[in-house]
Design an enzyme around this catalytic site. Structure first.
Site, PDB file in Angstrom:
ATOM      1  N   LYS A  75       0.841  -1.206   0.000  1.00 53.12           N
ATOM      2  CA  LYS A  75       0.000   0.000   0.000  1.00 53.12           C
ATOM      3  C   LYS A  75       0.874   1.254   0.000  1.00 53.12           C
ATOM      4  CE  LYS A  75      -3.462   2.823   0.271  1.00 53.12           C
ATOM      5  NZ  LYS A  75      -4.453   2.860   1.332  1.00 53.12           N
ATOM      6  N   LEU A  76       1.942   1.246   0.784  1.00 52.31           N
ATOM      7  CA  LEU A  76       2.819   2.413   0.819  1.00 52.31           C
ATOM      8  C   LEU A  76       3.536   2.597  -0.512  1.00 52.31           C
ATOM      9  CD1 LEU A  76       4.299   2.212   4.440  1.00 52.31           C
ATOM     10  CD2 LEU A  76       2.414   3.631   3.597  1.00 52.31           C
TER      11      LEU A  76
END
Length: 296
Positions: A172-173
């Site tokens: 996600k990052l």
């Protein structure tokens, strides 16, 4: 299964309504001033709870959808956190955007209580949450994922198992770094174009017909052309938080982050000027040069 949720914000509200409307599950939620209006949820039969512990005690599956790592830690391990109300076998699904090290630490604490923990950060927007079409990147035990998959299906279009616990948040990052990085670069270019009196529609058309075609362009185009920010209701302050999380992750692993540092510097200048709650498309205006005294 009985479902609970902590964090009924822009994304969490869409999740909550679809858990009940599409999934047919009973729902308990944390009553919190940061929630979106919950009238619809109450009408559908949702039960408000005063503490995360109360949510946990009423639930077989608890969805956590809060801002970042400090909030996740407070919700899970705080004085009246989920951990103090869990019954063995409960599964926590962390849909927040958090640091992987926090995820693994929370997973260990929850596992010691005889319960399960998966990280399932979301991609897509609040509109997709409302429509039940989110995508999830799930890290953790595949058997836990299969146990909660019917609940996740009520508010998602695609659910991918991406690896062990923490890897959902790593991806996600990475995803948000690329997405926010693209949009920051595009906003800077669009600001330059506006200052040079280039027509916004012409800029969008030229980019869309060449190497600038992208999801970032699709999301910023309504603002570039018409000043409509609602296609991406994502606060600049949240974008800065996500970029800083990526930089922390890169720093810990020893990875290069030169471009990430540049994106962070550009965004932090905006938040430090008091515009952190503006939406990401508004960077186009916030990056423009100040007008001269003669108004040009």
């Amino acid at each position: 299964m009985k479902v609970g949720i902590v964090g009924v914000g822009l994304m969490g509200h869409g999740i909550a309504r679809n858990v009940m409307r599409r999934g047919g599950y009973s729902l308990s939620f944390l009553d919190h001033p940061g929630n979106q209006p919950v009238d619809e949820l109450i009408r559908l039969g949702a039960s408000p709870c005063k503490t995360p512990a109360e949510v946990a005690a009423a639930s077989d599956v608890v969805i956590v959808c809060v801002t970042g790592s400090p909030q996740v830690e407070a919700v899970v391990t705080g004085e009246t956190g989920l951990l103090s109300g869990l019954t063995p076998g409960t599964v926590i699904v962390d849909c927040s955007t958090a640091l992987p090290e926090t995820t693994r630490r929370m997973g260990a604490a929850v596992g010691a209580a005889g319960c399960g923990y998966v990280d399932a950060p979301m991609t897509r927007t609040a509109k997709h949450a409302h429509e039940g079409q989110l995508n999830l990147l799930v890290g953790g035990d595949p058997e836990l994922l299969e146990r909660v998959r019917p609940v996740l299906a009520s508010f998602t279009e695609d659910v991918k198992h991406v690896g062990p616990l923490g890897q959902g948040h790593e991806l996600k990052l990475l995803h948000n770094y690329v997405s926010i990085g693209f949009m920051t670069l595009l906003a800077e270019a669009a600001a330059h174009a506006a200052d040079a009196h280039v027509d916004g529609q012409v800029l969008v058309d030229v980019l869309a017909g060449g190497g600038g075609a992208s999801a970032a362009l699709d999301r910023l185009a309504p603002f570039i052309v018409e000043g409509d920010r609602e296609g991406l209701p994502f606060a600049i302050a949240n974008a800065q938080k996500d970029i800083n999380y990526f930089r922390d992750m890169a720093r810990q692993s020893g990875a290069q982050k030169i471009i990430a540092d540049g994106v962070a510097n550009a965004i932090s200048a905006v938040t430090e000027s008091g515009n952190g709650q503006a939406y990401l498309p508004e960077l186009v205006n916030l990056f423009r040069k100040p007008p001269r005294v003669d108004g040009v």
